[in-house]
Design an enzyme around this catalytic site. Structure first.
Site, short mmCIF file in Angstrom:
data_model
loop_
_atom_site.label_atom_id
_atom_site.label_comp_id
_atom_site.label_asym_id
_atom_site.label_seq_id
_atom_site.Cartn_x
_atom_site.Cartn_y
_atom_site.Cartn_z
N LEU A 282 0.83 -1.21 0.00
CA LEU A 282 0.00 0.00 0.00
C LEU A 282 0.86 1.26 0.00
O LEU A 282 0.43 2.31 -0.44
CB LEU A 282 -0.92 0.02 1.22
CG LEU A 282 -1.99 -1.07 1.27
CD1 LEU A 282 -2.74 -1.01 2.60
CD2 LEU A 282 -2.96 -0.93 0.11
N SER B 283 5.05 3.00 1.48
CA SER B 283 6.22 2.87 2.34
C SER B 283 6.63 4.25 2.81
O SER B 283 6.30 5.26 2.19
CB SER B 283 7.37 2.19 1.60
OG SER B 283 7.74 2.95 0.47
N GLY B 284 7.34 4.26 3.93
CA GLY B 284 7.78 5.52 4.51
C GLY B 284 9.16 5.36 5.12
O GLY B 284 9.85 4.37 4.86
N PHE C 191 10.21 4.58 8.03
CA PHE C 191 10.52 3.49 8.95
C PHE C 191 9.96 2.14 8.53
O PHE C 191 10.07 1.19 9.27
CB PHE C 191 10.05 3.84 10.36
CG PHE C 191 10.87 4.93 10.99
CD1 PHE C 191 12.21 4.74 11.24
CD2 PHE C 191 10.29 6.14 11.32
CE1 PHE C 191 12.98 5.74 11.81
CE2 PHE C 191 11.05 7.15 11.90
CZ PHE C 191 12.40 6.95 12.14
N SER D 130 7.23 -0.39 5.62
CA SER D 130 6.28 -0.56 4.52
C SER D 130 4.94 -1.04 5.05
O SER D 130 4.88 -1.71 6.08
CB SER D 130 6.82 -1.59 3.52
OG SER D 130 8.06 -1.15 3.00
N VAL D 131 3.87 -0.69 4.32
CA VAL D 131 2.53 -1.10 4.71
C VAL D 131 1.93 -1.94 3.58
O VAL D 131 2.07 -1.60 2.40
CB VAL D 131 1.63 0.13 5.00
CG1 VAL D 131 0.23 -0.31 5.39
CG2 VAL D 131 2.24 1.00 6.08
N LYS E 142 1.90 -3.19 8.91
CA LYS E 142 3.08 -2.33 8.82
C LYS E 142 4.28 -3.12 9.31
O LYS E 142 4.28 -3.63 10.43
CB LYS E 142 2.90 -1.07 9.66
CG LYS E 142 4.07 -0.10 9.54
CD LYS E 142 3.75 1.23 10.20
CE LYS E 142 4.76 2.28 9.81
NZ LYS E 142 4.40 3.60 10.33
N ASP F 167 2.77 14.05 14.39
CA ASP F 167 2.99 14.04 12.94
C ASP F 167 1.65 14.08 12.21
O ASP F 167 1.46 13.41 11.20
CB ASP F 167 3.80 12.81 12.52
CG ASP F 167 4.36 12.95 11.10
OD1 ASP F 167 4.54 14.09 10.63
OD2 ASP F 167 4.61 11.91 10.46
#
Length: 200
Positions: A8, A10-11, A13, A15-16, A29, A143
């Protein structure tokens, strides 16, 4: 019991993924081990679990979590959450991703419809209700931005991505309530930009 279906996003820290867990559709996650900043990766994983025991209509619910992962995955742990879709307020506001609301807008005619007043009020109320609940539990998100507000198929906003969140404990030294983690600089609260104490 856990089957990953498709990525779906990634960021910083991890991946989702969209997945199934005991037959139910969920989001998973996987928090990756960061070779550059292992402490920050660990903090992000545990920060996500600040909301693990909470249930609220406007907060993405944590279903389960585990620190067990195959060495090949380079993962600190896995967090299983309710699946709320992949549409965020960012997509809706800026017309990106799978959301592109066609039509003539009032400003510039770029082909994207502006949010209606009703949608704006409903989304705002959902976000404020979710934040008020989190703050009543002593949790600050740190955030909050359109990309971290998910919109369900029913049009309900849910606050997600708690990787920078903190649980404020009563009676602790105020100096401990200073933000130690990142978050998106352009969306930080003014007190954080000034280096002041985190408050709910």
């Amino acid at each position: 019991q856990l089957c990953l279906l498709q990525p779906l996003g990634s960021g910083g820290f991890g991946s989702v993924y969209k997945a199934t867990y005991h037959g139910a559709t969920v989001a998973v996650k996987q928090v990756k081990k960061s070779s550059k900043n292992r402490l920050a990766s660990r903090q992000s994983f545990w920060a996500e679990l600040n909301v693990a025991w909470l249930q609220h209509d406007n907060v993405v619910r944590v279903v389960a979590a585990s620190t067990c992962a195959p060495a090949s995955q380079n993962s600190l742990g896995t967090i299983i959450m309710e699946y709320v879709g992949n549409i965020t307020l960012h997509h809706v506001i800026y017309g990106t991703g799978d959301v592109w609301r066609q039509g003539e807008d009032d400003e510039g005619g770029c082909g994207r419809l502006a949010l209606s007043m009703e949608e704006t009020v409903c989304y705002s109320c959902d976000i404020m209700t979710g934040l008020a609940f989190l703050h009543s539990q002593g949790i600050v998100h740190l955030d909050l931005k359109p990309a971290n507000v998910f919109i369900t198929e029913q049009g309900v906003c849910k606050i997600g991505d708690f990787g920078c969140s903190q649980k404020l404990e009563e009676g602790l030294s105020q100096s401990l309530h200073v933000c130690q983690q990142g978050g998106t600089y352009t969306h930080r609260a003014p007190e954080l930009l000034k280096g002041e104490r985190v408050t709910a």
